[in-house]
Design an enzyme around this catalytic site. Sequence first.
Site, PDB file in Angstrom:
ATOM      1  N   ASN A  85      -1.684  12.790  -4.027  1.00  0.00           N
ATOM      2  CA  ASN A  85      -2.538  13.265  -5.125  1.00  0.00           C
ATOM      3  C   ASN A  85      -2.963  14.707  -4.903  1.00  0.00           C
ATOM      4  O   ASN A  85      -2.967  15.519  -5.833  1.00  0.00           O
ATOM      5  CB  ASN A  85      -3.787  12.378  -5.238  1.00  0.00           C
ATOM      6  CG  ASN A  85      -3.654  11.339  -6.334  1.00  0.00           C
ATOM      7  OD1 ASN A  85      -2.855  11.485  -7.249  1.00  0.00           O
ATOM      8  ND2 ASN A  85      -4.438  10.285  -6.238  1.00  0.00           N
ATOM      9  N   ASP A  99       0.854  -1.192   0.000  1.00  0.00           N
ATOM     10  CA  ASP A  99       0.000   0.000   0.000  1.00  0.00           C
ATOM     11  C   ASP A  99       0.890   1.242   0.000  1.00  0.00           C
ATOM     12  O   ASP A  99       1.797   1.361   0.842  1.00  0.00           O
ATOM     13  CB  ASP A  99      -0.909   0.009   1.235  1.00  0.00           C
ATOM     14  CG  ASP A  99      -1.912   1.152   1.200  1.00  0.00           C
ATOM     15  OD1 ASP A  99      -2.988   0.984   0.594  1.00  0.00           O
ATOM     16  OD2 ASP A  99      -1.601   2.222   1.759  1.00  0.00           O
ATOM     17  N   GLU A 115      -4.496   2.420  -4.670  1.00  0.00           N
ATOM     18  CA  GLU A 115      -3.044   2.522  -4.488  1.00  0.00           C
ATOM     19  C   GLU A 115      -2.461   1.243  -3.904  1.00  0.00           C
ATOM     20  O   GLU A 115      -1.315   1.241  -3.431  1.00  0.00           O
ATOM     21  CB  GLU A 115      -2.705   3.713  -3.581  1.00  0.00           C
ATOM     22  CG  GLU A 115      -3.151   3.590  -2.145  1.00  0.00           C
ATOM     23  CD  GLU A 115      -4.583   4.082  -1.911  1.00  0.00           C
ATOM     24  OE1 GLU A 115      -4.926   4.355  -0.754  1.00  0.00           O
ATOM     25  OE2 GLU A 115      -5.347   4.191  -2.891  1.00  0.00           O
TER      26      GLU A 115
END
Length: 290
Positions: A164, A156, A200
Amino acid sequence: MSDSCQSSESEILYLMEQIRHLREEVERLKREREDLIIALSTTAEHGDCIEAQLQEANQQLKVEVEVRRRTEMTLQTLMEAISKRKADLEIVVQTIMEHGDIMDTQWALKLSEMNKIASMDGLTQIPNRRRFDEHLAHQWKQMTRERSPICLILFDIDLFKQYNDTYGHLAGDDCLKQVAQVLNGCVHRPSDLTARYGGEEFAAILPQTSLEGAMEVAQRVQTEIANLKILHEKSSVSNYLTLSIGIASSIPTPEQSFSKLLDEADQYLYLAKQQGRDRIIFSSKKALRQ
């Protein structure tokens, strides 16, 4: 004299009898004449109607003849079209028979290409979740038969939402692509599989691999990600992009399901994030940090 009178009387009676017959004949003829007059009158009265009916029937017959003629023409045209189509189909069939092997190969290649596209993640160009599920189920059965270990690693990207928000979605997409490339570079065997697990998160399936072997792969991935030095200013863990990793290992049995392996790897990944991120958890008590 007496004989003459008797003769005259007989003649008179005969004549009277004849007259009576004539009168009866006249009456009969009158009745026949009246019947004829009535019949002629009736014929005259219905003659126009009969003539109209005959004309209507004649007109209907003409219409039916015309409809039949047109139907025959349509059928003829249709037969010609069918004949031409049949000839065209025969050409197509002949072509298919002559080039069947080539067409089969082309269709097989197209089918293979479509299956590949359906199994790949469009952004990172590594296998997607669908392909991951298929491969894990297959390898679980295979390792059950072989009584060999199988390891699952979940990765992860730490605090990817903040990444982002800071650098934008285009930079986020590029970051996901780089992580996918690192995973592909660290997993080499044909039976191994790396995939985008969701968002992700990434995953690696390692059949015939011990826990120690899976830990080596996870550490190699962590090192390669660190070497990329992808700047992450908003991370509370490091100035650069990091990964949290959970590893689960099992020797499958017929009574078990691979979902248990998934749950275990997910639990260890959760612990890695809970304990501060940027680390590898392979049991509830053991952790490795880069």
